[in-house]
Design a protein around this motif. Structure first.
Motif, PDB file in Angstrom:
ATOM      1  N   LYS A  42      50.474  34.472  48.932  1.00 30.06           N
ATOM      2  CA  LYS A  42      50.027  35.856  48.979  1.00 30.06           C
ATOM      3  C   LYS A  42      48.522  35.948  48.768  1.00 30.06           C
ATOM      4  O   LYS A  42      47.828  36.715  49.463  1.00 30.06           O
ATOM      5  CB  LYS A  42      50.764  36.683  47.926  1.00 30.06           C
ATOM      6  CG  LYS A  42      50.396  38.157  47.950  1.00 30.06           C
ATOM      7  CD  LYS A  42      51.189  38.940  46.913  1.00 30.06           C
ATOM      8  CE  LYS A  42      50.799  40.417  46.952  1.00 30.06           C
ATOM      9  NZ  LYS A  42      51.557  41.202  45.940  1.00 30.06           N
ATOM     10  N   GLY A  43      48.002  35.163  47.821  1.00 31.00           N
ATOM     11  CA  GLY A  43      46.563  35.188  47.568  1.00 31.00           C
ATOM     12  C   GLY A  43      45.764  34.681  48.751  1.00 31.00           C
ATOM     13  O   GLY A  43      44.687  35.211  49.066  1.00 31.00           O
ATOM     14  N   GLN A  44      46.276  33.661  49.436  1.00 32.80           N
ATOM     15  CA  GLN A  44      45.569  33.115  50.592  1.00 32.80           C
ATOM     16  C   GLN A  44      45.549  34.090  51.766  1.00 32.80           C
ATOM     17  O   GLN A  44      44.560  34.172  52.502  1.00 32.80           O
ATOM     18  CB  GLN A  44      46.218  31.790  51.015  1.00 32.80           C
ATOM     19  CG  GLN A  44      46.014  30.672  50.004  1.00 32.80           C
ATOM     20  CD  GLN A  44      46.964  29.510  50.214  1.00 32.80           C
ATOM     21  OE1 GLN A  44      47.844  29.548  51.079  1.00 32.80           O
ATOM     22  NE2 GLN A  44      46.822  28.460  49.393  1.00 32.80           N
ATOM     23  N   THR A  45      46.637  34.845  51.949  1.00 36.77           N
ATOM     24  CA  THR A  45      46.653  35.820  53.041  1.00 36.77           C
ATOM     25  C   THR A  45      45.675  36.960  52.789  1.00 36.77           C
ATOM     26  O   THR A  45      45.267  37.649  53.744  1.00 36.77           O
ATOM     27  CB  THR A  45      48.067  36.407  53.230  1.00 36.77           C
ATOM     28  OG1 THR A  45      48.491  37.024  52.008  1.00 36.77           O
ATOM     29  CG2 THR A  45      49.052  35.336  53.627  1.00 36.77           C
ATOM     30  N   GLU A  46      45.309  37.209  51.534  1.00 38.84           N
ATOM     31  CA  GLU A  46      44.357  38.275  51.220  1.00 38.84           C
ATOM     32  C   GLU A  46      42.912  37.807  51.307  1.00 38.84           C
ATOM     33  O   GLU A  46      41.993  38.600  51.070  1.00 38.84           O
ATOM     34  CB  GLU A  46      44.649  38.817  49.813  1.00 38.84           C
ATOM     35  CG  GLU A  46      46.006  39.510  49.713  1.00 38.84           C
ATOM     36  CD  GLU A  46      46.355  39.915  48.295  1.00 38.84           C
ATOM     37  OE1 GLU A  46      45.579  39.542  47.369  1.00 38.84           O
ATOM     38  OE2 GLU A  46      47.378  40.598  48.102  1.00 38.84           O
ATOM     39  N   ASP A  47      42.694  36.551  51.633  1.00 37.30           N
ATOM     40  CA  ASP A  47      41.335  36.042  51.792  1.00 37.30           C
ATOM     41  C   ASP A  47      40.635  36.800  52.929  1.00 37.30           C
ATOM     42  O   ASP A  47      41.230  37.041  53.977  1.00 37.30           O
ATOM     43  CB  ASP A  47      41.388  34.544  52.105  1.00 37.30           C
ATOM     44  CG  ASP A  47      40.006  33.921  52.159  1.00 37.30           C
ATOM     45  OD1 ASP A  47      39.402  33.982  53.254  1.00 37.30           O
ATOM     46  OD2 ASP A  47      39.554  33.382  51.145  1.00 37.30           O
ATOM     47  N   PRO A  48      39.349  37.193  52.750  1.00 37.34           N
ATOM     48  CA  PRO A  48      38.634  37.959  53.792  1.00 37.34           C
ATOM     49  C   PRO A  48      38.619  37.271  55.148  1.00 37.34           C
ATOM     50  O   PRO A  48      38.717  37.934  56.191  1.00 37.34           O
ATOM     51  CB  PRO A  48      37.224  38.092  53.202  1.00 37.34           C
ATOM     52  CG  PRO A  48      37.415  37.999  51.725  1.00 37.34           C
ATOM     53  CD  PRO A  48      38.537  37.045  51.521  1.00 37.34           C
TER      54      PRO A  48
END
Length: 473
Positions: A42-48
């Motif tokens: 989830k955190g990686q998908t929120e990367d700009p």
């Protein structure tokens, strides 16, 4: 008639367009942790950088599909059914292949970004299969087969009732038979589906697979009952023309959808409870997903599943082409689509071609028989049974009750406000039409050469005059 055909083809285009757009747009979703089928947290998908890449993908996708939407407006041109069919097929192929290339390029960029950032997902490197699972035991969780006697009874009722129907008999007998075969195929498919491994606990895996088989079989029963009930309601409405039957059919459909939603929610709740304190097996499937000319593709020889959930959260399924069953299913799907295409071509394109060649309808008098012949039909009317003959340019308002009809030809049973129930074998675009009243009913026939229709009418008219003169003397 031509305008109605254009509207039908435009509706089909919008339906196909919407399905393809929804499918490709889903691939950019991040709610399930695998945008474009790339495993990310989830955190990686929120990367700009990821969000920008997905935004660019959506933008390119919208531009292409907007272009396809504009090109679909050409289906409103009165250019003939053959052009409409070919253009619809070309648009559908383009809507499948061009967005697939966009998705493949975006996925390649996302995989490159994942490698550059060194993003790894812990415990997602291997596929674990619980070899102790018993598919026969899972199948025992299905609902008993005798429950399917309910939709079988409905289908039998449709068939028996339709056999005595004057207008819609053949169509609904075939519909009932097809519905029964689809129901039987679904029962076999549920039994054939393999077990799935969720965690290291064999007992929990067995329970979950049993729940899955039970839910699938119950949902399939509800769909089968509803399908048969709706067909029966439509048949009764067409025969007795009472809106009550349509209302009951729609009510049955609404209740079925509600039951399906409730049953799926119960299954999801049970799965969450059983896996609450278990370590769920997961693995990185990046190497097994790809985008080809036919869209999203899954090829994993280590996965026993034939159907694989993709980025829609379980609503959309992809076939595992590494499994023999998956290959047979894909081949069957292709044959089904080809069969539908050939059927549409036979119903629309072939009559249009015959009409253009002047070979659609041939009306001849052979001895004492009037023959209406075509590559699509054949009918014979004894001249001695003809009571009156009329040559008309317009037939008035009419509807087909049984048979086939396109913008170029009609065959079978029709009902006209001017003539009542009639037998039609005619080329619509080449009036005049010959209306023949016989001892057994009324016939409407013609030749695709208007002059030949007039000549046949004159010969029949003179013959009737001679008969009348002989009877008078």
């Amino acid at each position: 008639m031509d305008f109605i055909q254009c509207i039908i083809f435009l509706f089909l285009h919008l339906l196909i367009w919407g399905c393809f757009y929804w499918t490709y747009a889903q691939e950019a979703r991040t709610a399930y942790g695998h945008p474009l089928m790339v495993g990310l947290t989830k955190g990686q998908t929120e990367d700009p950088a990821v969000q920008k890449l997905l935004k660019d993908y959506r933008t390119r996708l919208k531009k292409w599909f907007f272009a396809f939407l504009l090109l679909g407006a050409l289906l409103l041109l009165p250019a003939g059914v053959l052009f409409l069919l070919v253009w619809l097929l070309l648009l559908s192929a383009a809507e499948l292949m061009f967005p697939s290339r966009i998705a493949a390029q975006a996925r390649k960029e996302l995989l490159r970004l994942k490698a550059e950032q060194g993003w790894k997902i812990p415990a997602r490197e291997t596929r674990k299969i619980d070899l102790k699972l018993d598919r026969r035991k899972s199948n025992r969780s299905r609902i008993p087969l005798y429950w399917y006697l309910i939709p079988t009874g409905f289908y039998a009722g449709i068939g028996l009732y339709a056999l005595g129907s004057r207008d819609t008999g053949t169509a609904f007998v075939l519909t009932a038979a097809l519905g029964f075969l689809i129901m039987a195929a679904g029962i076999a498919l549920i039994r054939w589906l393999p077990n799935k491994t969720w965690c290291a606990d064999t007992e929990v895996n067995q329970k979950l697979n049993g729940w899955k088989k039970y839910t699938a079989s119950l949902c399939w029963l509800e769909l089968s009952v509803t399908d048969a009930a709706v067909y029966l309601a439509v048949l009764l409405y067409l025969e007795q023309e009472q809106l009550l039957y349509l209302f009951l059919g729609l009510l049955f459909l609404a209740v079925c959808l509600l039951c399906l939603v409730l049953q799926l929610k119960l299954y999801q709740s049970a799965r969450r409870q059983l896996l609450a304190d278990k370590e769920v097996y997961a693995y990185d499937e990046d190497d097994y997903w790809s985008f080809g000319l036919r869209g999203l593709r899954y090829y994993n020889p280590y996965d026993p599943q034939v159907f694989k959930e993709n980025n829609s959260g379980g609503l959309n399924q992809t076939v595992n082409m590494a499994q023999t069953s998956g290959k047979w299913l894909a081949a069957g799907t292709v044959l089904f689509v080809v069969g539908i295409g050939l059927f549409v071509a036979w119903q629309f394109a072939y009559p249009a071609w015959l009409d253009g060649q002047g070979k659609l309808a041939d009306l001849t008098v052979q001895g004492e028989i009037l023959k209406a012949e075509s590559p699509l039909y054949e009918a014979e009317i004894p001249l001695e049974e003809i009571l009156t003959a009329e040559l008309v340019q317009e037939l008035g308002e009419g509807t087909r009750t049984n048979g086939a009809s396109t913008g170029h030809y009609g065959k079978g049973k029709f009902r006209y406000d001017r003539y009542g129930d009639v037998q039609v074998y005619a080329a619509w675009k080449h009036p005049p039409y010959l209306v023949l009243a016989t001892k057994d009913g009324t016939w409407i026939v013609n030749d695709d050469d208007p002059q030949k229709t007039r000549e046949i009418y004159e010969s029949i008219g003179k013959g009737k005059e001679r008969d009348s003169h002989d009877s008078g003397t």
